[in-house]
Design a protein around this motif. Structure first.
Motif, PDB file in Angstrom:
ATOM      1  N   UNK A   1       0.842  -1.203   0.000  1.00 42.83           N
ATOM      2  CA  UNK A   1       0.000   0.000   0.000  1.00 42.83           C
ATOM      3  C   UNK A   1       0.880   1.256   0.000  1.00 42.83           C
ATOM      4  N   UNK A   2       2.028   1.190   0.661  1.00 43.87           N
ATOM      5  CA  UNK A   2       2.891   2.370   0.666  1.00 43.87           C
ATOM      6  C   UNK A   2       3.487   2.642  -0.717  1.00 43.87           C
ATOM      7  N   UNK A   3       3.648   1.586  -1.529  1.00 42.97           N
ATOM      8  CA  UNK A   3       4.062   1.797  -2.927  1.00 42.97           C
ATOM      9  C   UNK A   3       2.990   2.619  -3.648  1.00 42.97           C
ATOM     10  N   UNK A   4       1.728   2.271  -3.387  1.00 44.96           N
ATOM     11  CA  UNK A   4       0.613   2.973  -4.045  1.00 44.96           C
ATOM     12  C   UNK A   4       0.534   4.422  -3.569  1.00 44.96           C
ATOM     13  N   UNK A   5       0.703   4.630  -2.249  1.00 46.81           N
ATOM     14  CA  UNK A   5       0.657   6.003  -1.715  1.00 46.81           C
ATOM     15  C   UNK A   5       1.803   6.845  -2.286  1.00 46.81           C
ATOM     16  N   UNK A   6       2.918   6.205  -2.552  1.00 49.88           N
ATOM     17  CA  UNK A   6       4.100   6.935  -3.012  1.00 49.88           C
ATOM     18  C   UNK A   6       4.053   7.217  -4.513  1.00 49.88           C
ATOM     19  N   UNK A   7       3.644   6.201  -5.297  1.00 50.05           N
ATOM     20  CA  UNK A   7       3.730   6.339  -6.764  1.00 50.05           C
ATOM     21  C   UNK A   7       2.379   6.470  -7.456  1.00 50.05           C
ATOM     22  N   UNK A   8       1.291   6.180  -6.735  1.00 49.81           N
ATOM     23  CA  UNK A   8      -0.019   6.138  -7.377  1.00 49.81           C
ATOM     24  C   UNK A   8      -0.231   4.773  -7.998  1.00 49.81           C
ATOM     25  N   UNK A   9      -1.487   4.332  -8.067  1.00 58.75           N
ATOM     26  CA  UNK A   9      -1.791   3.018  -8.628  1.00 58.75           C
ATOM     27  C   UNK A   9      -2.814   2.300  -7.787  1.00 58.75           C
ATOM     28  N   UNK A  10      -2.696   0.987  -7.686  1.00 59.66           N
ATOM     29  CA  UNK A  10      -3.706   0.247  -6.932  1.00 59.66           C
ATOM     30  C   UNK A  10      -3.129  -1.018  -6.302  1.00 59.66           C
ATOM     31  N   UNK A  11      -3.664  -1.346  -5.121  1.00 53.91           N
ATOM     32  CA  UNK A  11      -3.397  -2.626  -4.474  1.00 53.91           C
ATOM     33  C   UNK A  11      -4.734  -3.330  -4.325  1.00 53.91           C
ATOM     34  N   UNK A  12      -4.742  -4.626  -4.576  1.00 55.60           N
ATOM     35  CA  UNK A  12      -5.970  -5.389  -4.373  1.00 55.60           C
ATOM     36  C   UNK A  12      -5.690  -6.776  -3.837  1.00 55.60           C
ATOM     37  N   UNK A  13      -6.486  -7.193  -2.874  1.00 60.56           N
ATOM     38  CA  UNK A  13      -6.529  -8.623  -2.504  1.00 60.56           C
ATOM     39  C   UNK A  13      -7.987  -9.014  -2.686  1.00 60.56           C
ATOM     40  N   UNK A  14      -8.315  -9.607  -3.860  1.00 58.11           N
ATOM     41  CA  UNK A  14      -9.731  -9.806  -4.207  1.00 58.11           C
ATOM     42  C   UNK A  14     -10.357 -10.988  -3.471  1.00 58.11           C
ATOM     43  N   UNK A  15     -11.661 -11.086  -3.559  1.00 57.48           N
ATOM     44  CA  UNK A  15     -12.339 -12.313  -3.173  1.00 57.48           C
ATOM     45  C   UNK A  15     -11.884 -13.386  -4.153  1.00 57.48           C
ATOM     46  N   UNK A  16     -11.656 -14.611  -3.665  1.00 54.91           N
ATOM     47  CA  UNK A  16     -11.134 -15.679  -4.523  1.00 54.91           C
ATOM     48  C   UNK A  16     -12.239 -16.711  -4.775  1.00 54.91           C
ATOM     49  N   UNK A  17     -12.052 -17.543  -5.786  1.00 55.24           N
ATOM     50  CA  UNK A  17     -13.014 -18.635  -6.040  1.00 55.24           C
ATOM     51  C   UNK A  17     -13.110 -19.521  -4.798  1.00 55.24           C
ATOM     52  N   UNK A  18     -11.940 -19.799  -4.197  1.00 52.94           N
ATOM     53  CA  UNK A  18     -11.894 -20.697  -3.040  1.00 52.94           C
ATOM     54  C   UNK A  18     -12.237 -19.990  -1.738  1.00 52.94           C
ATOM     55  N   UNK A  19     -12.261 -18.663  -1.775  1.00 48.37           N
ATOM     56  CA  UNK A  19     -12.493 -17.892  -0.557  1.00 48.37           C
ATOM     57  C   UNK A  19     -13.083 -16.531  -0.952  1.00 48.37           C
TER      58      UNK A  19
ATOM     59  N   UNK B   1     -14.706 -14.368   0.482  1.00 47.77           N
ATOM     60  CA  UNK B   1     -14.570 -13.259   1.444  1.00 47.77           C
ATOM     61  C   UNK B   1     -13.166 -12.667   1.436  1.00 47.77           C
ATOM     62  N   UNK B   2     -12.253 -13.198   0.632  1.00 48.02           N
ATOM     63  CA  UNK B   2     -10.895 -12.660   0.576  1.00 48.02           C
ATOM     64  C   UNK B   2     -10.060 -13.110   1.756  1.00 48.02           C
TER      65      UNK B   2
ATOM     66  N   UNK C   1     -13.437 -10.635  13.512  1.00 48.31           N
ATOM     67  CA  UNK C   1     -12.388 -11.126  12.620  1.00 48.31           C
ATOM     68  C   UNK C   1     -12.892 -11.340  11.187  1.00 48.31           C
ATOM     69  N   UNK C   2     -13.977 -10.646  10.816  1.00 46.86           N
ATOM     70  CA  UNK C   2     -14.486 -10.715   9.433  1.00 46.86           C
ATOM     71  C   UNK C   2     -13.387 -10.437   8.429  1.00 46.86           C
ATOM     72  N   UNK C   3     -13.421 -11.190   7.332  1.00 53.49           N
ATOM     73  CA  UNK C   3     -12.508 -10.901   6.220  1.00 53.49           C
ATOM     74  C   UNK C   3     -13.264 -10.133   5.148  1.00 53.49           C
ATOM     75  N   UNK C   4     -12.508  -9.485   4.261  1.00 53.81           N
ATOM     76  CA  UNK C   4     -13.134  -8.743   3.165  1.00 53.81           C
ATOM     77  C   UNK C   4     -12.173  -8.645   1.979  1.00 53.81           C
ATOM     78  N   UNK C   5     -12.705  -8.652   0.757  1.00 43.72           N
ATOM     79  CA  UNK C   5     -11.848  -8.253  -0.363  1.00 43.72           C
ATOM     80  C   UNK C   5     -11.405  -6.804  -0.122  1.00 43.72           C
TER      81      UNK C   5
END
Ligand code: FDP
Length: 289
Positions: A209-227, A229-230, A268-272
């Motif tokens: 996330x600090x790369x994104x704050x520094x250079x602009x762009x995006x970070x994602x940890x998506x919901x997965x087929x197997x999970x 809720x991410x 302890x809910x998870x989320x994408x």
């Protein structure tokens, strides 16, 4: 530069003073313990140690009504109920990205200060931020007033940027999870982004996330087929990071709406988790709609 609310200042000062100690204390604590955290993940000795250290100090602050951590099953009540309005709840991921201990790579400490009893919506945050244990130790603190970056050294916190703002032109991206486990709509969106931006993925949310704050762009940890809720936790990771990025002029999303608007069911809910420049998060939400 201090935070105007004295309780919040006390909380961030306690975390910033503890960070140098946590960094030093990683030495000799890279192994694992025979326990799992409440999310069923193996705990490093350093995870447990950093949680005890922060828990003891933060719970002792006048004006902190609850302490919660990714490493403990339940909220620790500190005498005053945040729901009564006279105290804050502090949620901490004491060592984010601790699988990076083994390979000696970037890690962080994440915190959120909620003006509500936990679990709570991110919209109730009054401050959030993180410590980044990189080549140097830095701390980003977001409040209603500002987002600032500090360098931490010997218990001192020195401001290096008093107005952290996401650059307008996106440059980097990082997506967690395995490609075959990504849902088809996310895979399609990711393919486009791969052609436009540079990959930066280090395996610790804070570093990425600090790369994104520094250079602009995006970070994602998506919901997965197997999970679906991410992987990442809403109270300890999604909300604080969403708050920082939104305060810095970007957007956050669970794929559908701002992370800060997500109603939690449990501690302890998870989320994408998706954060970054406005335009990219808009495209992500359109792709997943
Ligand atoms: P870790 O398991 O090392 O604690 O908090 C979870 C987290 O790290 C994040 O810091 C990081 O972004 C993500 O998991 C990395 O997951 P992958 O190993 O699946 O890439």
């Amino acid at each position: 530069m201090t935070v105007s609310d004295p309780v919040v200042e006390d909380i961030v000062a306690t975390i910033s003073r503890s960070a140098t100690e946590i960094r030093q204390g990683l030495i000799g604590r890279r192994g694992t313990v025979d326990e799992e955290n409440p999310s069923g993940e193996t705990q490093a000795k350093a995870d447990v140690w950093a949680d005890e250290l922060l828990g003891e100090r933060l719970a002792g602050i006048d004006g902190v009504g609850q302490y919660a951590s990714e490493e403990r099953a339940d909220v620790v009540d500190c005498g005053v109920d945040p729901a009564d309005g006279d105290a804050y709840a502090v949620a901490v991921d004491p060592l984010d990205g601790s699988s990076n201990l083994k390979s000696n790579n970037t890690m962080g400490t994440i915190f959120g200060v909620y003006d509500a009893a936990l679990p709570a919506r991110g919209e109730t945050l009054v401050a959030a931020g993180f410590v980044l244990y990189g080549p140097i130790t830095t701390m980003v603190i977001a409040t209603e007033e500002t987002v600032a970056e500090y360098e931490l050294s010997g218990g001192e916190r020195n401001v290096v940027d008093d107005d952290v703002t996401l650059p307008d032109e996106p440059v980097v991206y990082g997506f967690g999870g395995r490609v075959p486990d990504w849902p088809a709509d996310f895979r399609e969106y990711a393919r486009e982004i791969e052609d436009e931006l540079k990959l930066r993925y280090g395996g610790a949310l804070i570093g990425d996330v600090n790369q994104v704050l520094t250079y602009g762009g995006t970070f994602g940890y998506p919901g997965l087929e197997s999970r679906p809720e991410g992987k990442l936790r809403l109270q300890f990771e999604g909300n604080p990071i969403g708050y920082v990025v939104e305060r810095a002029g970007g957007r956050s999303s669970n794929g559908d709406r701002s992370l800060l608007a997500v109603e939690p069911d449990a501690l302890h809910d998870r989320t994408p988790v998706h954060v970054g420049n406005d335009e990219l998060i808009e495209r992500l939400e359109a792709a997943l709609a």
